[in-house]
Design a protein around this motif. Structure first.
Motif, PDB file in Angstrom:
ATOM      1  N   THR A 142       9.512   5.455 -12.971  1.00 28.96           N
ATOM      2  CA  THR A 142       9.408   5.727 -11.531  1.00 28.96           C
ATOM      3  C   THR A 142       9.735   4.485 -10.712  1.00 28.96           C
ATOM      4  O   THR A 142      10.498   4.544  -9.734  1.00 28.96           O
ATOM      5  CB  THR A 142       7.998   6.215 -11.189  1.00 28.96           C
ATOM      6  OG1 THR A 142       7.679   7.363 -11.977  1.00 28.96           O
ATOM      7  CG2 THR A 142       7.889   6.581  -9.715  1.00 28.96           C
ATOM      8  N   ALA A 143       9.155   3.341 -11.102  1.00 27.82           N
ATOM      9  CA  ALA A 143       9.421   2.100 -10.381  1.00 27.82           C
ATOM     10  C   ALA A 143      10.865   1.647 -10.538  1.00 27.82           C
ATOM     11  O   ALA A 143      11.435   1.042  -9.620  1.00 27.82           O
ATOM     12  CB  ALA A 143       8.473   1.011 -10.879  1.00 27.82           C
ATOM     13  N   THR A 144      11.489   1.937 -11.675  1.00 27.23           N
ATOM     14  CA  THR A 144      12.903   1.606 -11.850  1.00 27.23           C
ATOM     15  C   THR A 144      13.771   2.364 -10.854  1.00 27.23           C
ATOM     16  O   THR A 144      14.708   1.804 -10.256  1.00 27.23           O
ATOM     17  CB  THR A 144      13.340   1.916 -13.288  1.00 27.23           C
ATOM     18  OG1 THR A 144      12.556   1.144 -14.210  1.00 27.23           O
ATOM     19  CG2 THR A 144      14.812   1.583 -13.495  1.00 27.23           C
ATOM     20  N   GLY A 145      13.489   3.641 -10.659  1.00 23.45           N
ATOM     21  CA  GLY A 145      14.227   4.407  -9.658  1.00 23.45           C
ATOM     22  C   GLY A 145      13.999   3.880  -8.251  1.00 23.45           C
ATOM     23  O   GLY A 145      14.939   3.788  -7.442  1.00 23.45           O
ATOM     24  N   PHE A 146      12.761   3.504  -7.934  1.00 23.38           N
ATOM     25  CA  PHE A 146      12.471   2.958  -6.607  1.00 23.38           C
ATOM     26  C   PHE A 146      13.203   1.635  -6.391  1.00 23.38           C
ATOM     27  O   PHE A 146      13.804   1.408  -5.335  1.00 23.38           O
ATOM     28  CB  PHE A 146      10.966   2.760  -6.458  1.00 23.38           C
ATOM     29  CG  PHE A 146      10.544   2.254  -5.114  1.00 23.38           C
ATOM     30  CD1 PHE A 146      10.277   3.132  -4.087  1.00 23.38           C
ATOM     31  CD2 PHE A 146      10.420   0.897  -4.863  1.00 23.38           C
ATOM     32  CE1 PHE A 146       9.891   2.675  -2.835  1.00 23.38           C
ATOM     33  CE2 PHE A 146      10.046   0.420  -3.623  1.00 23.38           C
ATOM     34  CZ  PHE A 146       9.780   1.319  -2.600  1.00 23.38           C
ATOM     35  N   VAL A 148       0.838  -1.208   0.000  1.00 23.22           N
ATOM     36  CA  VAL A 148       0.000   0.000   0.000  1.00 23.22           C
ATOM     37  C   VAL A 148       0.868   1.251   0.000  1.00 23.22           C
ATOM     38  O   VAL A 148       0.653   2.187  -0.793  1.00 23.22           O
ATOM     39  CB  VAL A 148      -0.952  -0.017   1.215  1.00 23.22           C
ATOM     40  CG1 VAL A 148      -1.718   1.301   1.296  1.00 23.22           C
ATOM     41  CG2 VAL A 148      -1.925  -1.182   1.114  1.00 23.22           C
ATOM     42  N   VAL A 149       1.869   1.281   0.874  1.00 23.87           N
ATOM     43  CA  VAL A 149       2.708   2.474   1.000  1.00 23.87           C
ATOM     44  C   VAL A 149       3.550   2.683  -0.257  1.00 23.87           C
ATOM     45  O   VAL A 149       3.602   3.788  -0.824  1.00 23.87           O
ATOM     46  CB  VAL A 149       3.600   2.353   2.245  1.00 23.87           C
ATOM     47  CG1 VAL A 149       4.620   3.482   2.275  1.00 23.87           C
ATOM     48  CG2 VAL A 149       2.751   2.372   3.503  1.00 23.87           C
ATOM     49  N   GLU A 150       4.211   1.644  -0.713  1.00 12.79           N
ATOM     50  CA  GLU A 150       5.134   1.790  -1.832  1.00 12.79           C
ATOM     51  C   GLU A 150       4.411   2.124  -3.128  1.00 12.79           C
ATOM     52  O   GLU A 150       4.855   3.007  -3.889  1.00 12.79           O
ATOM     53  CB  GLU A 150       5.956   0.513  -1.976  1.00 12.79           C
ATOM     54  CG  GLU A 150       6.892   0.270  -0.802  1.00 12.79           C
ATOM     55  CD  GLU A 150       7.623  -1.054  -0.897  1.00 12.79           C
ATOM     56  OE1 GLU A 150       7.489  -1.726  -1.955  1.00 12.79           O
ATOM     57  OE2 GLU A 150       8.331  -1.430   0.056  1.00 12.79           O
ATOM     58  N   GLU A 151       3.314   1.442  -3.415  1.00 12.61           N
ATOM     59  CA  GLU A 151       2.600   1.730  -4.661  1.00 12.61           C
ATOM     60  C   GLU A 151       1.958   3.106  -4.637  1.00 12.61           C
ATOM     61  O   GLU A 151       1.889   3.786  -5.669  1.00 12.61           O
ATOM     62  CB  GLU A 151       1.551   0.648  -4.923  1.00 12.61           C
ATOM     63  CG  GLU A 151       2.137  -0.730  -5.194  1.00 12.61           C
ATOM     64  CD  GLU A 151       3.154  -0.725  -6.312  1.00 12.61           C
ATOM     65  OE1 GLU A 151       2.963   0.022  -7.295  1.00 12.61           O
ATOM     66  OE2 GLU A 151       4.167  -1.433  -6.193  1.00 12.61           O
ATOM     67  N   THR A 179       3.829  -1.177 -10.847  1.00 12.82           N
ATOM     68  CA  THR A 179       3.445   0.221 -11.026  1.00 12.82           C
ATOM     69  C   THR A 179       2.897   0.492 -12.423  1.00 12.82           C
ATOM     70  O   THR A 179       2.134   1.450 -12.616  1.00 12.82           O
ATOM     71  CB  THR A 179       4.649   1.130 -10.734  1.00 12.82           C
ATOM     72  OG1 THR A 179       5.282   0.697  -9.534  1.00 12.82           O
ATOM     73  CG2 THR A 179       4.228   2.570 -10.555  1.00 12.82           C
ATOM     74  N   VAL A 180       3.277  -0.325 -13.397  1.00 15.03           N
ATOM     75  CA  VAL A 180       2.744  -0.154 -14.753  1.00 15.03           C
ATOM     76  C   VAL A 180       1.229  -0.293 -14.765  1.00 15.03           C
ATOM     77  O   VAL A 180       0.541   0.351 -15.575  1.00 15.03           O
ATOM     78  CB  VAL A 180       3.424  -1.175 -15.697  1.00 15.03           C
ATOM     79  CG1 VAL A 180       2.564  -1.480 -16.906  1.00 15.03           C
ATOM     80  CG2 VAL A 180       4.779  -0.640 -16.150  1.00 15.03           C
ATOM     81  N   LEU A 181       0.675  -1.103 -13.876  1.00 14.06           N
ATOM     82  CA  LEU A 181      -0.782  -1.228 -13.788  1.00 14.06           C
ATOM     83  C   LEU A 181      -1.414   0.118 -13.426  1.00 14.06           C
ATOM     84  O   LEU A 181      -2.458   0.495 -13.973  1.00 14.06           O
ATOM     85  CB  LEU A 181      -1.161  -2.294 -12.764  1.00 14.06           C
ATOM     86  CG  LEU A 181      -0.726  -3.720 -13.103  1.00 14.06           C
ATOM     87  CD1 LEU A 181      -1.019  -4.660 -11.942  1.00 14.06           C
ATOM     88  CD2 LEU A 181      -1.440  -4.213 -14.359  1.00 14.06           C
ATOM     89  N   THR A 182      -0.786   0.841 -12.522  1.00 11.16           N
ATOM     90  CA  THR A 182      -1.266   2.190 -12.208  1.00 11.16           C
ATOM     91  C   THR A 182      -1.138   3.106 -13.417  1.00 11.16           C
ATOM     92  O   THR A 182      -2.044   3.897 -13.715  1.00 11.16           O
ATOM     93  CB  THR A 182      -0.470   2.765 -11.029  1.00 11.16           C
ATOM     94  OG1 THR A 182      -0.558   1.880  -9.914  1.00 11.16           O
ATOM     95  CG2 THR A 182      -1.005   4.122 -10.630  1.00 11.16           C
TER      96      THR A 182
END
Length: 457
Positions: free
Chosen positions: A165-169, A131-134, A216-219
């Motif tokens: 964004t997810a790659t950086g995370f 929940v927090v990360e996404e 994150t791609v789903l978002t």
């Protein structure tokens, strides 16, 4: 009698200091820089200096491959680099900082409330962390969607923004995990393939470098579909990003909880769920990109009829292979300047096609005419460098002529009753790159704009 101006005029309005562009950019850069310094200190505190350096060296390996993959997906209508840099920095600094602080606080609170640290760790990994990360990563997608709306036009843009964004995370998270694993190996004396560092590297960098981008791609897909919706569907535009975020959280929770499914739970979830999902989403994005190329081929002929483009350009601009051949041709004959001009011409022509499509669907905005004319002016300015390259690419990638049946030649030989067997190519023959004179075709009266220059009555 007063008449309305052909284009909207600029009305000067007083803006407060916090509404100025440089103030907003400065505040954003300051926020990301402070987040980066804090996350650097936190990760170094948990891993130690040596562990941090080892984790950094190993975590950086998948980053160029993932960035190149997302940039390749965005080749049809590439977005500006500043958006991608912002997304990567947000994921690596701001989102990672939010995740570390919130996850640690939630896990400690649960452990104190339940007096069971083991269950608190499990609950934190499977419920709190997704929940927090996404949510933290989705904030970057939301910011680009709201403040860079012109660059966020469809599913591919959502996928690229969310994936970067997810790659950086994942980059920052991998530093933490790999650095911690290296510290554990130093305490136990393990090294080589049997070490915790090697196992962590294999699982996080080799087997699942796409895990966080996949979630994150789903978002991003939810925001991309919302960008395609018209203004009348406000409820749909609000619910689709939320649905994508919930799916991302669910997939993330399933991935984190796979260790609780037994000894082989991780491999079962990986083979039965993660790999098929990755393949399905990859197919969806590539299919969407092909539809974008189809949009280019379908929308640009209107500008051919109006004289802004040549007949060969819609075909050449609607093929990735033809685009590449055009840039290579320009580089050979006009150097890097010619290649950059062709690349900019291709980007502007694609933007014109997408803008026209949004205009037909009622999603272009009030400044449609101004933006269209500005893009067309850029095309006209670059035409002398770009058109010969695109004509060459159209000839090089044109499909072979269809075979002619024997009955079409009742008299035999190489000619039929109506002419030779092979018709010449419909476009002008290839000439030296800088020797082709510009062509000004007839402009039909129904088109709102006419290209500058002499025209045939």
């Amino acid at each position: 009698m007063a008449t309305c101006p052909p284009y909207p005029t600029h009305v000067h309005r007083h803006t407060h200091w916090w509404q100025r562009t440089w103030v907003r950019y400065g505040a954003l850069i300051t926020l990301l820089a402070l987040s980066g310094l804090v996350i650097l200190a936190l990760v170094r505190e948990q891993t130690g200096t040596q562990g941090f350096l080892v984790g950094l060296g190993l975590a950086v390996l998948p980053v160029p491959l993932l960035m190149a993959a997302f940039r390749w997906l965005d080749r049809v209508d590439p977005g500006p680099w500043r958006n991608l840099l912002f997304c990567f920095a947000w994921g690596a600094c701001a989102a990672a900082l939010i995740a570390i602080v919130a996850n640690s606080f939630a896990t400690r609170w649960i452990a104190t409330a339940t007096a069971d640290p083991a269950s608190a760790d499990t609950l934190g990994a499977t419920v709190i962390a997704p929940v927090v990360e996404e949510s933290a990563k989705a904030a970057a997608v939301l910011l680009v969607f709201l403040f860079r709306r012109r660059d966020f036009t469809g599913i591919v843009d959502g996928v690229v923004v969310a994936g970067v964004t997810a790659t950086g995370f994942a980059f920052t998270e991998n530093i933490l995990y790999l650095g911690t694993a290296f510290g554990t190996d130093q305490l136990t004396g393990d090294s080589g393939i049997a070490s915790v560092t090697a196992a962590t590297f294999f699982v996080r960098v080799v087997m699942s470098p796409f895990a966080h981008p996949l979630f994150t791609v789903l978002t991003g897909i939810g925001f991309g579909i919302a960008a395609l919706s018209t203004g009348r569907h406000r409820l749909r535009r609000a619910l689709l990003p939320l649905a994508g975020l919930l799916l991302a959280m669910g997939m993330h929770a399933l991935w984190n909880g796979s260790a609780a499914f037994g000894e082989y739970g991780f491999f079962a979830v990986y083979a039965a769920f993660m790999v098929p999902s990755f393949g399905l989403l990859t197919w969806l994005v590539i299919w969407t990109r092909q539809r974008e190329l189809g949009t280019v081929r379908a929308e640009l002929p209107a500008y051919v009829m109006a004289g802004w483009l040549t007949p060969a350009e819609p075909y050449a601009l609607g093929s990735m292979r033809a685009r590449r051949i055009a840039r290579q041709y320009a580089r050979r004959h006009a150097g890097k300047e010619g290649a950059r001009a062709v690349a900019r011409y291709q980007a502007c022509a694609t933007s014109v096609a997408f803008l026209r499509q949004r205009g037909r669907r009622g999603r272009a905005g009030a400044d449609f005419a101004v933006r269209e004319r500005a893009l067309l002016d850029v095309l006209w300015h670059l035409r002398d460098l770009a058109r010969p390259a695109l004509d060459h690419a159209a000839r090089a990638t044109a499909p072979p002529p269809a075979p002619v049946p024997p009955w079409a030649y009742p008299y035999g030989g190489t000619h039929s009753a109506y002419g030779p067997r092979t018709a010449p190519w419909p476009y002008a023959p290839e000439a030296p790159y800088a020797a082709q004179a510009p062509h000004y075709p007839y402009v039909p009266p129904y088109h709102p704009y006419a290209p500058p220059g002499p025209q045939r009555p």
